[in-house]
Design a protein around this motif. Sequence first.
Motif, PDB file in Angstrom:
ATOM      1  N   SER A 234       0.767  -1.160   0.163  1.00 59.15           N
ATOM      2  CA  SER A 234      -0.051   0.077   0.044  1.00 59.15           C
ATOM      3  C   SER A 234       0.960   1.332  -0.079  1.00 59.15           C
ATOM      4  CB  SER A 234      -0.951  -0.072   1.199  1.00 59.15           C
ATOM      5  OG  SER A 234      -1.811  -1.196   1.336  1.00 59.15           O
ATOM      6  N   LEU A 235       1.805   1.205   0.847  1.00 61.39           N
ATOM      7  CA  LEU A 235       2.889   2.476   0.940  1.00 61.39           C
ATOM      8  C   LEU A 235       3.679   2.429  -0.300  1.00 61.39           C
ATOM      9  CD1 LEU A 235       4.319   2.169   4.448  1.00 61.39           C
ATOM     10  CD2 LEU A 235       2.455   3.454   3.703  1.00 61.39           C
ATOM     11  N   VAL A 310      -7.276   1.230  -4.884  1.00 63.43           N
ATOM     12  CA  VAL A 310      -6.013   0.441  -4.701  1.00 63.43           C
ATOM     13  C   VAL A 310      -5.801  -0.124  -3.378  1.00 63.43           C
ATOM     14  CG1 VAL A 310      -3.560  -0.204  -4.753  1.00 63.43           C
ATOM     15  CG2 VAL A 310      -4.821   1.160  -6.721  1.00 63.43           C
ATOM     16  N   ILE A 311      -5.885   0.780  -2.374  1.00 63.95           N
ATOM     17  CA  ILE A 311      -5.800   0.584  -0.927  1.00 63.95           C
ATOM     18  C   ILE A 311      -7.043  -0.379  -0.279  1.00 63.95           C
ATOM     19  CG2 ILE A 311      -5.642   1.355   1.307  1.00 63.95           C
ATOM     20  CD1 ILE A 311      -3.697   3.458   0.340  1.00 63.95           C
ATOM     21  N   MET A 312      -8.374   0.000  -1.146  1.00 61.85           N
ATOM     22  CA  MET A 312      -9.409  -0.791  -0.714  1.00 61.85           C
ATOM     23  C   MET A 312      -9.357  -2.091  -0.970  1.00 61.85           C
ATOM     24  SD  MET A 312     -12.479   1.969  -1.006  1.00 61.85           S
ATOM     25  CE  MET A 312     -13.798   0.953  -0.383  1.00 61.85           C
ATOM     26  N   GLY A 315      -6.688  -3.770   1.166  1.00 61.44           N
ATOM     27  CA  GLY A 315      -7.704  -4.087   2.433  1.00 61.44           C
ATOM     28  C   GLY A 315      -8.689  -5.103   2.275  1.00 61.44           C
ATOM     29  N   ASN A 316      -9.354  -5.355   1.291  1.00 63.51           N
ATOM     30  CA  ASN A 316     -10.367  -6.480   1.300  1.00 63.51           C
ATOM     31  C   ASN A 316      -9.815  -7.782   1.069  1.00 63.51           C
ATOM     32  OD1 ASN A 316     -12.806  -4.858   1.178  1.00 63.51           O
ATOM     33  ND2 ASN A 316     -12.643  -4.338  -1.044  1.00 63.51           N
ATOM     34  N   THR A 351      -6.846  -0.839   8.110  1.00 63.30           N
ATOM     35  CA  THR A 351      -6.836  -0.338   6.725  1.00 63.30           C
ATOM     36  C   THR A 351      -7.450   1.073   6.627  1.00 63.30           C
ATOM     37  OG1 THR A 351      -8.955  -1.445   6.351  1.00 63.30           O
ATOM     38  CG2 THR A 351      -6.737  -2.482   5.945  1.00 63.30           C
ATOM     39  N   GLN A 352      -8.384   1.266   7.358  1.00 68.20           N
ATOM     40  CA  GLN A 352      -9.007   2.516   7.370  1.00 68.20           C
ATOM     41  C   GLN A 352      -8.354   3.911   7.341  1.00 68.20           C
ATOM     42  OE1 GLN A 352     -12.396   3.208  10.012  1.00 68.20           O
ATOM     43  NE2 GLN A 352     -12.965   5.162   9.263  1.00 68.20           N
ATOM     44  N   PRO A 353      -7.519   4.058   8.193  1.00 71.36           N
ATOM     45  CA  PRO A 353      -6.484   5.188   8.467  1.00 71.36           C
ATOM     46  C   PRO A 353      -5.653   4.999   7.153  1.00 71.36           C
ATOM     47  CG  PRO A 353      -6.378   4.058  10.234  1.00 71.36           C
ATOM     48  CD  PRO A 353      -7.201   2.984   9.401  1.00 71.36           C
ATOM     49  N   LEU A 354      -5.236   3.907   6.670  1.00 66.78           N
ATOM     50  CA  LEU A 354      -4.447   4.035   5.394  1.00 66.78           C
ATOM     51  C   LEU A 354      -5.294   4.528   4.487  1.00 66.78           C
ATOM     52  CD1 LEU A 354      -2.689   0.522   5.437  1.00 66.78           C
ATOM     53  CD2 LEU A 354      -1.718   2.726   6.072  1.00 66.78           C
TER      54      LEU A 354
END
Length: 640
Positions: A234-235, A310-312, A315-316, A351-354
């Motif tokens: 993610s980063l 992408v992050i979502m 996260g899934n 994952t929400q803060p990300l």
Amino acid sequence: MTRPGMMGGAADSQGNPNARATQFGPSVRRLATRLAPYKRAIGAVLLFIVTAVSLNAIGPRILGHGTDIIFNGVIGKQLPTGVTQAQAVEQLRAAGQDTFADMVSGMNLIPGVGVDFGALARVMYLALAVYLIAATCAWASAYILNNVVQSVIRGLRSDVEDKVHRLPLSYFDKHQRGDVLSRVTNDIDNVSQSLQQTMSQLLNALLTVLAVLAMMLWISPLLALIALLTVPLSLLVTAIIVKRAQPHYAGQWRHTGLLNAHVEETHTGHELVLAYGRERDVQNTFDERNGKLQTSAFKAQFLSGMVMPVIMFLGNINYVLVAVVGGMRVASGNMSLGEVQAFIQYSRQFTQPLSQLASMVNVLQSGVASAERVFELLDAEEETADVTNPDLPASRGRVEFDDVSFRYDSDRPLIDNLSLTVEPGQMVAIVGPTGAGKTTLVNLLMRFYEVDSGAIRIDGVDIRRMPRAELRTRIGMVLQDTWLFGGTIADNIRYGAIDASEESVSQAAKDSYVDRFARALPDGYDTIIDEESGNVSIGEQQLITIARAFVSQPHILILDEATSSVDTRTELLIQKAMSRLRADRTAFVIAHRLSTIRDADVILVMEDGHIVETGSHDELIAADGPYRALYMSQFAGAST
């Protein structure tokens, strides 16, 4: 004369969004230094956010305990009464229900006993109290942070306003007015919104990640490791997208400034656009700049908008892995259902803060791009510093130009080695063709520009040794282009001397013939002049500017031809008013109509920055030189 760069300078220096790399890091650090005076308030914000985040992190664990109470009661009710938990497990294994036995062995239950609603109520009350305190702390942090941000922006606006007054006139010659206005208004507003949105979310997101990670490690190091697998990816994705989007945000705000400059310019001169049929050209320029703004904004928003999906997605994937592995551990008795439920909530909170950080990327980049434009204005070269506590003689009005040289551009000579002495009370008319340096001479006297060499002295004192405010209080100006602000007629007259009494305003109005039309208006001197000065004529506007000069009682007067755009009757009134205004004052008159300066004590004829003739009207006519040629050309034109 028109100063160079009035129209084209900004487009050349600001039009290319990639002309200079965005200074993201330095701009962020400069914003941080502006927050430094509010360390205590930010410390309180940090304390409240830490408390809120900690309590929110504890909440799922408490709710997980409530889930365990319900689940233990449901399973316990299904087991036979009168046996211990160990005996019940042995009976299940004997019956061949090993998986169920493993799960029961890891639970905290009493066979035959259902849900303990008393314990469940206590857990729910505790959870309610925790979330209520967390919400209160979050509100308090937002309230304090809002005060800090608005205080910082207020200081930034004040610094920009002060800076504008310290900038030399040459800065505004090289930057379009609309672009400067965009920096002062749009960009500062964007910085405010960006700080407001990102600071609290950034602190909250970072602390939430740390708190949730600690809770996940406490519940299950194995599941925590699985949850962390998606973080580096993610980063990496976020860093790549941020790097690509950054120059487009800089371009977006540069093109916003250029578009605003074009709109301000064309709307101000709308009548000329219509008169010369340039609507299509103006529209084409607007479409071009609007298209560039659309392209930059689209690329910036599109690239930044890719981060969240992408992050979502990652996260899934993380959610599925945690659910599968957690379910297997519940079935094996290594974890309780409440622990898995709490961990799934934590994985979502992780994952929400990300995702929040990803959503803040575009806001943060946009704000920093605007901050950089504001800092460019704050870093612009200022006028030279004023002297302090000068010992100045009483004002008499003697003006001396001693071997003065000046040029706007180093490769374009304008005024070279000009010398001139004007005695108190003299009227000096300055004539010459366009570009001769007439207005430049006045600009140098007012210190709108500094001389390159030589000196200008007033009453024997070099004007560079005079504070600009003191110098300009000794000089009154009536320009060809009138300027009135939204306010009453009296307010516009009093602009020349803010502390002027009503009697002084009234007398100035009478001396300048403003009284004749002001009293005929329904509200008299309290008549409000609208934004475009449409409720007073051009000639009446000019008379008001003369009254403004009257009320300031200057010792030196500068008159830039003020009658070129009025009718003959109003011209006579203006000339009479200016004659009164010139009485007993040293006057510099920039003349375009030579018939208006026949009574001047001295007439200077300028060509290419040099005084080529000096004398009275009769002397210059008799000399049969450049002045006679100018004079005869005007009257020859009038007679044909």
